[in-house]
Design a protein around this motif. Structure first.
Motif, short mmCIF file in Angstrom:
data_model
loop_
_atom_site.label_atom_id
_atom_site.label_comp_id
_atom_site.label_asym_id
_atom_site.label_seq_id
_atom_site.Cartn_x
_atom_site.Cartn_y
_atom_site.Cartn_z
N PRO A 277 24.97 37.08 40.53
CA PRO A 277 23.73 37.88 40.51
C PRO A 277 23.21 38.04 39.09
N PHE A 278 21.93 38.35 39.01
CA PHE A 278 21.28 38.53 37.71
C PHE A 278 20.52 39.84 37.73
N ALA A 279 20.71 40.64 36.69
CA ALA A 279 20.04 41.94 36.59
C ALA A 279 19.29 41.99 35.27
N GLY A 280 18.17 42.68 35.29
CA GLY A 280 17.37 42.80 34.08
C GLY A 280 16.18 43.71 34.30
N VAL A 281 15.47 43.96 33.21
CA VAL A 281 14.28 44.80 33.26
C VAL A 281 13.11 43.94 33.71
N ASP B 228 4.24 32.60 46.77
CA ASP B 228 4.71 32.25 45.42
C ASP B 228 4.92 33.49 44.55
N THR B 229 5.11 34.65 45.15
CA THR B 229 5.33 35.88 44.38
C THR B 229 6.63 35.76 43.57
N ALA B 230 6.55 36.16 42.30
CA ALA B 230 7.72 36.05 41.40
C ALA B 230 7.74 37.24 40.46
N VAL B 231 8.92 37.52 39.92
CA VAL B 231 9.12 38.59 38.95
C VAL B 231 9.83 38.01 37.73
N LEU B 232 9.48 38.54 36.57
CA LEU B 232 10.10 38.13 35.32
C LEU B 232 11.09 39.20 34.90
N LEU B 233 12.38 38.84 34.84
CA LEU B 233 13.45 39.77 34.48
C LEU B 233 14.01 39.39 33.11
N ARG B 234 14.32 40.43 32.33
CA ARG B 234 14.92 40.22 31.01
C ARG B 234 16.25 40.96 30.95
N GLY B 235 17.30 40.21 30.64
CA GLY B 235 18.64 40.78 30.51
C GLY B 235 19.34 40.20 29.29
N ASN B 236 20.61 40.54 29.16
CA ASN B 236 21.42 40.07 28.04
C ASN B 236 22.65 39.35 28.56
N LEU B 237 22.91 38.19 28.00
CA LEU B 237 24.12 37.43 28.29
C LEU B 237 24.77 37.09 26.97
N HIS C 233 12.05 47.58 20.50
CA HIS C 233 11.89 48.13 21.85
C HIS C 233 12.83 47.52 22.87
N ASP C 234 13.68 46.61 22.46
CA ASP C 234 14.57 45.93 23.40
C ASP C 234 15.57 46.92 24.00
N ILE C 235 15.70 46.91 25.33
CA ILE C 235 16.61 47.83 26.02
C ILE C 235 18.06 47.37 25.87
N GLY C 236 18.26 46.07 25.79
CA GLY C 236 19.62 45.55 25.64
C GLY C 236 20.25 45.23 26.99
N SER C 237 21.55 45.32 27.05
CA SER C 237 22.28 44.97 28.26
C SER C 237 22.15 46.09 29.30
N VAL C 238 22.12 45.67 30.57
CA VAL C 238 22.01 46.62 31.68
C VAL C 238 23.26 46.56 32.56
N GLU C 239 24.35 46.06 32.02
CA GLU C 239 25.58 45.95 32.81
C GLU C 239 26.11 47.31 33.22
N ASN C 240 26.04 48.29 32.34
CA ASN C 240 26.54 49.64 32.68
C ASN C 240 25.75 50.24 33.84
N LEU C 241 24.44 50.04 33.83
CA LEU C 241 23.61 50.56 34.92
C LEU C 241 23.96 49.88 36.24
N VAL C 242 24.22 48.58 36.19
CA VAL C 242 24.58 47.85 37.41
C VAL C 242 25.93 48.31 37.94
#
Length: 232
Positions: free
Chosen positions: A125-129, A139-148, A190-199
């Protein structure tokens, strides 16, 4: 003795005389055709002036068979694109959950700035803002930003893709974003960074709620069995 010049005045009036002669001929031709009485005219000839019907004689006109126009496609399917989109959505999203999740009319829909978790049928799975939501029907799509590995990664996810198993909202934005595209989150400031803790917290709460629901379901099932035994 001086030479006599030929008269040129008579030749100067040659063109006007020729014009008058031609006009007189035309006038004579028009007077030579005698009018035909109306009793000799053919009543079946339509759309022709009375003075010109006598020139046709007794000839009859064959009517051309007019082929009717084919049925219009607009009457069968007035909006073909909307019909095709609805048929595809009924196949890709039979329950309509994803459509409601990204509908503008839904107050609880996912919006830019929310943290989304996308589960794939093949792969992790992939999680991001959510930075952008592109609504284009199927063709609906969302752009997600995360950290790896501490590196910012962005991914366009097709919402109705067969490879997408589900889309979940991990955390909602506290305030409504004043922009439709949050590309300023790419900046280090303004970068939120990793969202692993929230997941992780989201998965724990989901597991706790799942176990609680399972316990309540088993308890209700036990009560029903005891009632049946008492009746027996």
């Amino acid at each position: 003795m001086p030479l006599l010049r030929p008269p040129t005045r008579a030749l100067g009036h040659l063109k006007p005389s020729i014009r008058r002669h031609r006009a007189a001929k035309r006038h004579i031709r028009t007077l030579s055709t005698a009018p035909v009485p109306t009793s000799q005219l053919q009543p079946h000839v339509e759309g022709i002036p009375l003075s010109m019907r006598a020139l046709y004689g007794k000839k009859t006109h064959k009517r051309i068979k007019a082929i009717p126009s084919p049925p219009s496609a607009h009457n069968i399917c007035p909006t073909p694109l909307a019909t095709i989109t609805a048929s595809q959505l009924s196949v890709l999203d039979p329950t309509g959950a994803r459509t409601r999740l990204f509908a503008k009319t839904n107050p609880d829909a996912a919006k830019v700035g929310d943290v989304l978790l996308v589960r794939f049928r093949s792969g992790d799975p992939f999680a991001g803002v959510c930075l952008n939501i592109r609504r284009r029907g199927v063709d609906t799509a969302v752009l997600l930003r995360g950290n790896l590995t501490r590196v910012g990664v962005e991914m366009w996810v097709k919402v109705y893709s067969p490879n997408v198993e589900g889309v979940e909202v991990v955390q909602r934005r506290e305030r409504r974003a004043r922009r439709a595209r949050l590309y300023y989150l790419r900046q280090p400031k303004h970068d939120i960074g990793s969202v692993e803790n929230l997941v992780r917290q989201y998965n724990r709460r989901k597991a706790i709620l799942g176990t609680a629901d399972a316990k309540t379901a088993s308890a209700t099932a036990g009560k029903k069995k005891s009632k049946k035994n008492r009746k027996l």
